[in-house]
Design a protein around this motif. Structure first.
Motif, PDB file in Angstrom:
ATOM      1  N   GLU A  93       0.823  -1.212   0.000  1.00  0.00           N
ATOM      2  CA  GLU A  93       0.000   0.000   0.000  1.00  0.00           C
ATOM      3  C   GLU A  93       0.855   1.259   0.000  1.00  0.00           C
ATOM      4  N   GLN A  94       1.908   1.274   0.804  1.00  0.00           N
ATOM      5  CA  GLN A  94       2.790   2.444   0.846  1.00  0.00           C
ATOM      6  C   GLN A  94       3.486   2.645  -0.496  1.00  0.00           C
ATOM      7  N   ALA A  95       3.931   1.577  -1.117  1.00  0.00           N
ATOM      8  CA  ALA A  95       4.590   1.677  -2.425  1.00  0.00           C
ATOM      9  C   ALA A  95       3.623   2.238  -3.467  1.00  0.00           C
ATOM     10  N   ARG A  96       2.388   1.811  -3.420  1.00  0.00           N
ATOM     11  CA  ARG A  96       1.385   2.348  -4.363  1.00  0.00           C
ATOM     12  C   ARG A  96       1.132   3.825  -4.111  1.00  0.00           C
ATOM     13  N   ARG A  97       1.037   4.219  -2.837  1.00  0.00           N
ATOM     14  CA  ARG A  97       0.849   5.641  -2.509  1.00  0.00           C
ATOM     15  C   ARG A  97       2.023   6.481  -2.995  1.00  0.00           C
ATOM     16  N   ASP A  98       3.212   5.877  -2.989  1.00  0.00           N
ATOM     17  CA  ASP A  98       4.418   6.579  -3.446  1.00  0.00           C
ATOM     18  C   ASP A  98       4.641   6.431  -4.948  1.00  0.00           C
ATOM     19  N   HIS A  99       3.648   5.887  -5.632  1.00  0.00           N
ATOM     20  CA  HIS A  99       3.629   5.786  -7.099  1.00  0.00           C
ATOM     21  C   HIS A  99       4.631   4.789  -7.685  1.00  0.00           C
ATOM     22  N   ALA A 100       4.847   3.683  -6.972  1.00  0.00           N
ATOM     23  CA  ALA A 100       5.617   2.589  -7.576  1.00  0.00           C
ATOM     24  C   ALA A 100       4.773   2.001  -8.706  1.00  0.00           C
ATOM     25  N   PHE A 101       5.413   1.634  -9.786  1.00  0.00           N
ATOM     26  CA  PHE A 101       4.661   1.004 -10.871  1.00  0.00           C
ATOM     27  C   PHE A 101       4.169  -0.367 -10.424  1.00  0.00           C
ATOM     28  N   SER A 102       5.043  -1.102  -9.721  1.00  0.00           N
ATOM     29  CA  SER A 102       4.701  -2.448  -9.279  1.00  0.00           C
ATOM     30  C   SER A 102       5.563  -2.815  -8.075  1.00  0.00           C
ATOM     31  N   VAL A 103       5.115  -3.829  -7.344  1.00  0.00           N
ATOM     32  CA  VAL A 103       5.868  -4.381  -6.226  1.00  0.00           C
ATOM     33  C   VAL A 103       5.941  -5.887  -6.448  1.00  0.00           C
ATOM     34  N   LEU A 104       7.158  -6.429  -6.427  1.00  0.00           N
ATOM     35  CA  LEU A 104       7.349  -7.857  -6.661  1.00  0.00           C
ATOM     36  C   LEU A 104       8.037  -8.501  -5.472  1.00  0.00           C
ATOM     37  N   ARG A 105       7.635  -9.738  -5.187  1.00  0.00           N
ATOM     38  CA  ARG A 105       8.250 -10.510  -4.106  1.00  0.00           C
ATOM     39  C   ARG A 105       9.495 -11.222  -4.637  1.00  0.00           C
ATOM     40  N   LYS A 106      10.601 -11.080  -3.889  1.00  0.00           N
ATOM     41  CA  LYS A 106      11.819 -11.828  -4.193  1.00  0.00           C
ATOM     42  C   LYS A 106      11.678 -13.225  -3.606  1.00  0.00           C
ATOM     43  N   PRO A 107      12.198 -14.236  -4.238  1.00  0.00           N
ATOM     44  CA  PRO A 107      12.865 -14.182  -5.533  1.00  0.00           C
ATOM     45  C   PRO A 107      11.848 -14.041  -6.666  1.00  0.00           C
ATOM     46  N   VAL A 108      12.251 -13.357  -7.714  1.00  0.00           N
ATOM     47  CA  VAL A 108      11.388 -13.179  -8.878  1.00  0.00           C
ATOM     48  C   VAL A 108      11.815 -14.148  -9.967  1.00  0.00           C
ATOM     49  N   THR A 109      10.874 -14.536 -10.794  1.00  0.00           N
ATOM     50  CA  THR A 109      11.207 -15.386 -11.936  1.00  0.00           C
ATOM     51  C   THR A 109      11.572 -14.496 -13.120  1.00  0.00           C
ATOM     52  N   ARG A 110      12.241 -15.077 -14.081  1.00  0.00           N
ATOM     53  CA  ARG A 110      12.584 -14.378 -15.315  1.00  0.00           C
ATOM     54  C   ARG A 110      11.313 -13.819 -15.963  1.00  0.00           C
ATOM     55  N   ARG A 111      10.285 -14.630 -15.996  1.00  0.00           N
ATOM     56  CA  ARG A 111       9.027 -14.227 -16.634  1.00  0.00           C
ATOM     57  C   ARG A 111       8.373 -13.056 -15.898  1.00  0.00           C
ATOM     58  N   GLN A 112       8.387 -13.107 -14.561  1.00  0.00           N
ATOM     59  CA  GLN A 112       7.796 -12.019 -13.772  1.00  0.00           C
ATOM     60  C   GLN A 112       8.514 -10.699 -14.035  1.00  0.00           C
ATOM     61  N   ILE A 113       9.829 -10.705 -13.917  1.00  0.00           N
ATOM     62  CA  ILE A 113      10.570  -9.452 -14.008  1.00  0.00           C
ATOM     63  C   ILE A 113      10.513  -8.881 -15.421  1.00  0.00           C
ATOM     64  N   THR A 114      10.688  -9.722 -16.430  1.00  0.00           N
ATOM     65  CA  THR A 114      10.634  -9.190 -17.798  1.00  0.00           C
ATOM     66  C   THR A 114       9.224  -8.727 -18.139  1.00  0.00           C
ATOM     67  N   GLY A 115       8.216  -9.462 -17.686  1.00  0.00           N
ATOM     68  CA  GLY A 115       6.837  -9.075 -17.958  1.00  0.00           C
ATOM     69  C   GLY A 115       6.493  -7.720 -17.374  1.00  0.00           C
ATOM     70  N   VAL A 116       6.883  -7.480 -16.123  1.00  0.00           N
ATOM     71  CA  VAL A 116       6.573  -6.205 -15.476  1.00  0.00           C
ATOM     72  C   VAL A 116       7.397  -5.075 -16.081  1.00  0.00           C
ATOM     73  N   VAL A 117       8.647  -5.334 -16.427  1.00  0.00           N
ATOM     74  CA  VAL A 117       9.474  -4.303 -17.057  1.00  0.00           C
ATOM     75  C   VAL A 117       8.867  -3.891 -18.393  1.00  0.00           C
ATOM     76  N   PHE A 118       8.529  -4.873 -19.239  1.00  0.00           N
ATOM     77  CA  PHE A 118       7.909  -4.543 -20.526  1.00  0.00           C
ATOM     78  C   PHE A 118       6.590  -3.795 -20.329  1.00  0.00           C
ATOM     79  N   GLN A 119       5.790  -4.235 -19.371  1.00  0.00           N
ATOM     80  CA  GLN A 119       4.507  -3.581 -19.099  1.00  0.00           C
ATOM     81  C   GLN A 119       4.726  -2.125 -18.676  1.00  0.00           C
ATOM     82  N   ALA A 120       5.690  -1.878 -17.813  1.00  0.00           N
ATOM     83  CA  ALA A 120       5.972  -0.514 -17.355  1.00  0.00           C
ATOM     84  C   ALA A 120       6.420   0.373 -18.511  1.00  0.00           C
ATOM     85  N   LEU A 121       7.280  -0.158 -19.369  1.00  0.00           N
ATOM     86  CA  LEU A 121       7.765   0.632 -20.508  1.00  0.00           C
ATOM     87  C   LEU A 121       6.656   0.886 -21.512  1.00  0.00           C
TER      88      LEU A 121
END
Length: 133
Positions: A93-121
């Motif tokens: 909730e705090q990250a969203r209030r501070d305008h983070a595009f997304s919050v991911l739990r570590k460890p992240v998978t290759r698919r998760q990180i690339t998917g969110v990066v592409f989505q953000a761009l």
């Protein structure tokens, strides 16, 4: 907006994790920059061309949230993705209030990180042409 190579700033005090993210993201067509703490990340955002910031939550000097707030003061529209092994509803909730595009739990998978990066761009810059897959 036509940019030849999107630039991603990987901010984490764990050098092995930064290297792993580079190994995942470079083959997708990204240039990567590294910061080992939040202060260094803010300096880089001020002086380099950065299109997206990946932030670890738990770092020395500044937390990921503190760094996110400072980055947004420098470049309000810069998409930031917060990563943490210790996610809870309050942090999300705090990250969203501070305008983070997304919050991911570590460890992240290759698919998760690339998917969110592409989505953000894609959402931030309307970049649909960079997906290598």
């Amino acid at each position: 907006m036509a940019i030849e190579t999107p630039s991603l700033l990987i901010t984490d005090d764990d050098a092995a994790f930064r290297e792993t993210l580079q190994e995942v993201l470079r083959p997708e067509g990204f240039q990567t920059l590294e910061a080992e703490d939040g202060e260094e990340a803010v300096r880089i955002v001020r002086t380099e061309v950065v299109h997206l910031v990946l932030l670890d939550m738990h770092m020395p000097k500044l937390t990921g949230l503190e760094t996110l707030r400072m980055v947004k003061q420098v470049k309000a529209l810069l998409p930031c993705i917060l990563l943490s092994a210790d996610l809870d509803d309050m942090l999300i909730e705090q990250a969203r209030r501070d305008h983070a595009f997304s919050v991911l739990r570590k460890p992240v998978t290759r698919r998760q990180i690339t998917g969110v990066v592409f989505q953000a761009l894609e959402r931030t810059y309307n970049w649909k042409c960079f997906r290598a897959s």
